[in-house]
Each structure stands twice: as C-alpha cells, then as structure tokens.
Scaffold this active site. Structure first.
Site, PDB file in Angstrom:
ATOM      1  N   ASP A 203     -45.959 -35.912  -2.975  1.00  0.00           N
ATOM      2  CA  ASP A 203     -46.258 -37.059  -3.832  1.00  0.00           C
ATOM      3  C   ASP A 203     -46.790 -38.102  -2.860  1.00  0.00           C
ATOM      4  O   ASP A 203     -46.020 -38.645  -2.049  1.00  0.00           O
ATOM      5  CB  ASP A 203     -45.000 -37.568  -4.535  1.00  0.00           C
ATOM      6  CG  ASP A 203     -45.311 -38.747  -5.438  1.00  0.00           C
ATOM      7  OD1 ASP A 203     -46.135 -39.596  -5.049  1.00  0.00           O
ATOM      8  OD2 ASP A 203     -44.740 -38.836  -6.537  1.00  0.00           O
ATOM      9  N   HIS A 204     -48.089 -38.363  -2.890  1.00  0.00           N
ATOM     10  CA  HIS A 204     -48.661 -39.151  -1.800  1.00  0.00           C
ATOM     11  C   HIS A 204     -48.117 -40.584  -1.766  1.00  0.00           C
ATOM     12  O   HIS A 204     -48.229 -41.266  -0.764  1.00  0.00           O
ATOM     13  CB  HIS A 204     -50.199 -39.110  -1.820  1.00  0.00           C
ATOM     14  CG  HIS A 204     -50.827 -39.967  -2.869  1.00  0.00           C
ATOM     15  ND1 HIS A 204     -50.944 -39.584  -4.177  1.00  0.00           N
ATOM     16  CD2 HIS A 204     -51.377 -41.204  -2.796  1.00  0.00           C
ATOM     17  CE1 HIS A 204     -51.549 -40.539  -4.860  1.00  0.00           C
ATOM     18  NE2 HIS A 204     -51.831 -41.535  -4.047  1.00  0.00           N
ATOM     19  N   HIS A 266     -45.203 -40.645  -9.333  1.00  0.00           N
ATOM     20  CA  HIS A 266     -45.230 -41.817  -8.455  1.00  0.00           C
ATOM     21  C   HIS A 266     -44.235 -42.909  -8.886  1.00  0.00           C
ATOM     22  O   HIS A 266     -43.480 -43.425  -8.072  1.00  0.00           O
ATOM     23  CB  HIS A 266     -46.635 -42.426  -8.403  1.00  0.00           C
ATOM     24  CG  HIS A 266     -47.722 -41.435  -8.076  1.00  0.00           C
ATOM     25  ND1 HIS A 266     -47.542 -40.416  -7.184  1.00  0.00           N
ATOM     26  CD2 HIS A 266     -48.998 -41.309  -8.515  1.00  0.00           C
ATOM     27  CE1 HIS A 266     -48.668 -39.710  -7.080  1.00  0.00           C
ATOM     28  NE2 HIS A 266     -49.556 -40.231  -7.901  1.00  0.00           N
TER      29      HIS A 266
HETATM   30  C1  BG6 Z   1     -53.081 -39.658  -8.409  1.00  0.00           C
HETATM   31  C2  BG6 Z   1     -53.513 -39.636  -9.847  1.00  0.00           C
HETATM   32  O1  BG6 Z   1     -51.900 -38.944  -8.225  1.00  0.00           O
HETATM   33  O2  BG6 Z   1     -52.884 -41.004  -8.002  1.00  0.00           O
HETATM   34  C3  BG6 Z   1     -54.755 -40.475 -10.063  1.00  0.00           C
HETATM   35  O3  BG6 Z   1     -53.768 -38.301 -10.250  1.00  0.00           O
HETATM   36  C4  BG6 Z   1     -54.570 -41.865  -9.495  1.00  0.00           C
HETATM   37  O4  BG6 Z   1     -55.087 -40.532 -11.442  1.00  0.00           O
HETATM   38  C5  BG6 Z   1     -54.028 -41.822  -8.076  1.00  0.00           C
HETATM   39  O5  BG6 Z   1     -55.827 -42.511  -9.537  1.00  0.00           O
HETATM   40  C6  BG6 Z   1     -53.646 -43.203  -7.602  1.00  0.00           C
HETATM   41  O6  BG6 Z   1     -53.331 -43.170  -6.236  1.00  0.00           O
HETATM   42  P1  BG6 Z   1     -53.509 -44.458  -5.325  1.00  0.00           P
HETATM   43  O7  BG6 Z   1     -53.010 -44.026  -3.987  1.00  0.00           O
HETATM   44  O8  BG6 Z   1     -54.970 -44.797  -5.340  1.00  0.00           O
HETATM   45  O9  BG6 Z   1     -52.671 -45.521  -5.957  1.00  0.00           O
END
Ligand code: BG6
Length: 528
Positions: A203-204, A266
């Site tokens: 989960d980044h 997230h």
């Molecule tokens: C991803 C989603 O996990 O996270 C995307 O699939 C979203 O829809 C993205 O745009 C948002 O990540 P960040 O790091 O730009 O907030």
C-alpha cells in the site's frame, strides 16, 4: 546467513539504512504504467543514492515482444519523465541499464517460467545474486494467481534448502481482491506457493514519510499519548482529496470506485495507524497485530447505518480554472449511466476502550478543488468557564497531520490577538518537513522496494489486515448495491456532494478545509 523475513528487524528501528544484498527483481507486467512511472525511477534513485547493492539485477517480464535494448530505452524515457531527480545522470543510468533485462512470455505459459529459471541461473553466475529473488506482481489482478502458480510450478517459489543465503519474496500490488471473498481466495492461492512471511502486500501510502512519522510522532513523544483517547478527542477526520479525474483508467475504475480504490486500503491504513494501541515492539508483526485489533473493533455497518453514515458521489462536468472538465460519465470507457462513485464519505466507530463514541470521518474523492491528504484530530474544547463563559465560541484545538503535499503538521491553538482587548482567535503552530529538514524526500516506492529487499514487512499489509478491512467495506458495498443511499452528484472542482456536509452537520461538526500550501495565513476558521 541472511535473516528470514519474519526475523528481519524493522527499519523503523534503524538509524542507518542496512546494507542491501545482490538480488534479482522481476517485474511481472513490466510494460505497464507503474513500471515506467514508479518502479524503474525508484530503482534508478535508489542506485543514485547508493542504497542498492551494485549487483541488483532487474528483469521485466511481459507479453509483448521486445528486445532488452527496446525495454531499456522505454525505461530511460520513464526516468527522464517521472524521476524525482532530474536531469538523468548518465553514470547512474549506465549502472542501472547494464543490469536491466527483458523476458518475453505470456503469464500463462509454463515454458516462459522455465526459461526464466534458466535465465536466473545464468544471471546468478554473472552477477553473484545468490538465488535471491524479489517478484513484483504489477499485472492486472486477474493474473496474480496465474503468475504465482506458474512460479511455484517452475520451482521459483520456495526457498532452496541447499542455499541458506537465498530468499524469495513476492510484492503484490493492489487491488488485493474486490471484496472479502476474492481477497480470501487470493490469499489462499498465494499461500499455496509462498509463506506469509514471503508475501509483501503493498500500500504505497505506508511508504510516505508522514505516514511513517505517525508512529514516531505518537510513540516517541511523551505529550500526545496521554490525551490520545475518547476523554480528550472529540472526533477525527481523514481526507484524501485528488484534483485529477479518472485519467484514462476508466476500465479499472468502473469496477472499483472510490470506496474500493482508496478507502479500503489507503484511508483504512491511515485510520489504523491513528487509532492503534502502542505495539509491544517495533517489528512488523507487533505493529500489524495492533492495526488488526482496530479493524476488528469496527463493526460492519447494518443496512440502516449504511444509509445514514455513508455518502457516495460522482463528479459532473464543470469549468475549472477557466477550462472545461468532463463529467465522469463522459470519460473514456465509462458507462453513460455509470453508478460508480468517484467520492465516498463514511463515518466509522471503533468500539474499544480508547475510542468508544469518537466518530472517525473518512472521505476521498477525485476532481476536488485541490490535492491533499490530511488527518485532523479534533480535541474537546476547553470548558467555557473563564474565556468563553460569555457564550462566545472557543475553537477546538485541532492537530493536523499533513500526509501530502507540504508534509508536516499543524496544531491549532487559541491565542489572544495583540491589543488592549481580549480577542481570542485560532493560531497555528507549524512544523514542516521542508523547513526543518530540507526538501529531500524519497518516493514511497523507493522506501517500500528497499524494505522488501531487506525483508522488512513492517510497512506492508498482512493477510488479516486485508480481510478485516474488506469486512467493513463489504457491508457498505451491500447497502450501496441496494441503492441506499442513492448516488449523489457534485460538479468537478468542488468538495463533493452536499450530502457529505450533512453527514457531519448531523453530529454538529463540519469538514476541515484542507490546508492550502500556497497560503501562509490560517484558513481553518473559514468555510470553503
Ligand atoms: C492509487 C489509486 O492507489 O492511489 C489511484 O488507485 C489514486 O486512483 C492514487 O490516484 C493516489 O495516490 P497518491 O500517492 O497520488 O495520493
């Protein structure tokens, strides 16, 4: 001897980055967007910073016929466009490109994996990578099981018992299932080939600096934990807003929507880190044990609660900053009568001793006025016996943890304005990463790739976390499938449908405006 993943100490405990071992990283689905935008730029920057062993080999595995040279050129373009450091440093690129290869095969063909095994042996000899393999599943989720099965069949899953230094780990991209049942099936399928300690569900958001700082902030400071509970906290808001729309990802997004795409992973991660008890130790399992307990303390919503405590919205066409922006239903690969939500808001309650009765409001949406992810902790107001005794409103103290952009935190306190009369206004105590430590901040994928190479699973999701989160999300999806509450609409460039404000107004609250990094002055007491 290398440490098995379950024993690898958390890098949260270390003041230095541990030394990386030589290994082969294989990216399945290497011609996809993620590889060019995130993974290869992350490998390039890790190489640039000297965080990877010089013998870190990368193999891109995908269907399309391509030579190593073609693949390298595409990846070079990716770095030039998407790397956080610019311009491309030719000497670093040379180091990366010399160990970057392409392997063509369909995901289904067992012969492709046999050839991969042969290629691994040859690369092990050439680069001394010692049987250490990191597999990155960046394919469409429908291929995850096929790839894992084929790795198992080709003998590429389990650790070679004759090679004590070898390890095999698999990083699995989201979405991890689309409901509890599919997540359970996927967990079971992967578990046929890999042990839980070899599986790294990514989960980044957990790779973002401020998210990691949550643990430091809560457990390395003495002043917050005593007030971090229902006696002192009135409510919590978690917002992840995006200014972008669906951006050509219609095919995927139509099957997902904001609840599955953002809240299930997230936002639930941000919630568990905010709400968890102090872990017994800073290792992956102790931290994840506490996160799971939070999820288990949230009851799935009844249909009546879904109707009352959730909102789903979809963006409509609008003129934003003088430009026409399409509505969701006019975007590519979206049904003209699509019911998919691009905005979701949910009120969750955590039934445990610490949080009983404290609402956690979560919201996430696309095409909002600006991008920003924040956690706002509202403390109970001071008793109005001295100041505020005349009926004048004393603002709550609010602690804002800014995940992005302008990473940092603010604490809103009541202060007297200068002058001869006592006028009390909220003022902001500010901590900004940039100001305190300079602007350098590794990308989330850099941190997470490095942790997986080190065998540290602290910032990855365990199977029971995924399942706990899906149980809650499934109960909401069930209500929504019965059209309760109905889908609402909002013009692009606004903060979601009016129902989202009503959700909080019913409890006497309102959404905090996201801090605006372009403004230095306080904006928390204003309506947006
Ligand atoms: C991803 C989603 O996990 O996270 C995307 O699939 C979203 O829809 C993205 O745009 C948002 O990540 P960040 O790091 O730009 O907030």
């Amino acid at each position: 001897m290398s440490l098995a993943p379950s024993q690898a100490p958390s890098t949260l405990l270390k003041s230095d980055t541990p030394k990386s071992e030589p290994c082969i990283i294989t990216i399945f689905g290497a011609t996809g967007d993620l590889t060019q935008r995130k993974l290869i730029p992350a490998i390039y920057n890790l190489t640039r910073d000297g965080s990877l062993h010089e013998n870190t080999v990368v193999v891109g595995f995908a269907r399309r016929p391509k030579t190593d040279e073609q693949f390298r050129n595409e990846m070079k373009e990716g770095i030039e466009k998407f790397s956080r450091t610019k311009p491309l440093d030719a000497s670093v690129w040379k180091k990366v490109s010399e160990k970057l290869f392409y392997h063509q095969s369909t995901f289904e063909d067992p012969a492709g994996y046999q050839k991969l095994a042969e290629r691994f042996q040859q690369l092990d000899k050439q680069f001394n990578t010692g049987g250490r393999r990191l597999y990155y599943l960046s394919t469409s989720p429908t291929e995850f099981t096929t790839v894992v099965n084929n790795l198992g069949e080709a003998g590429l899953g389990n650790i070679d018992p004759f090679s004590p230094t070898a390890w095999r780990r698999v990083i699995v991209e989201k979405p991890f299932g689309r409901d509890l049942k599919t997540a359970l099936d996927l967990n079971a399928n992967i578990a046929r080939v890999f042990d839980e300690k070899q599986i790294f569900r990514i989960d980044h958001y957990l790779g973002k600096q401020t998210v990691q700082n949550m643990l430091v902030f809560r457990f390395a400071n003495g002043m917050f934990e005593p007030v971090w509970n229902r006696n002192h906290i009135d409510s919590v808001q978690i917002t992840v807003a995006e200014a972008i729309g669906v951006e050509g990802r219609g095919g995927y997004y139509e099957t997902s929507g904001a609840l599955r795409d953002m809240i299930q992973n997230h936002l639930m991660q941000l919630l568990t880190l905010t709400a968890m008890e102090p872990p017994a130790a800073l290792d992956g399992n102790s931290i994840r044990d506490e996160k799971v307990k939070v999820l288990r303390s949230i009851q799935p919503l009844t249909p009546e609660e879904v109707a009352r405590r959730t909102v789903r919205g979809q963006y409509q066409a609008a003129t934003i900053g003088g430009k026409d922006a399409k509505g969701y239903r006019e975007e590519e690969r979206i049904a003209p009568d699509s019911q998919t939500e691009t905005f979701a808001a949910v009120k969750l309650l955590i039934d445990n001793w610490r949080w009983k009765g404290v609402p956690f409001y979560l919201r996430s949406g696309k095409r909002m006025p600006r991008q920003g992810s924040e956690i706002c902790i509202h403390f109970k107001p001071a008793p109005g016996v001295l100041f505020g005794a005349d009926g004048r409103h004393l603002a709550h103290n609010i602690l804002v943890l800014r995940v992005q952009p302008n990473e940092g935190m603010s604490l809103l306190i009541n202060a007297k304005t200068p002058g001869t009369v006592t006028k009390i206004v909220p003022a902001r105590l500010e901590f900004s990463y940039d100001v305190a430590f300079g602007s350098y901040s590794p990308e989330a994928y850099e941190r997470l790739l490095l942790d997986a190479i080190h065998g540290d699973s602290t910032l990855f999701i365990r199977n029971d976390e995924v399942e706990g989160s899906w149980k809650i999300i499934d109960s909401i999806e069930a209500g929504w499938a019965a059209n309760s509450p109905p889908l609402s609409f909002y013009p692009g460039g606004t903060w979601g449908p009016p129902e989202a404000s009503k959700l909080l107004e019913r409890d006497g609250h309102k959404w905090d405006p996201l801090s605006d990094p372009t403004k230095r002055e306080l904006s928390f007491d204003t309506d947006e």
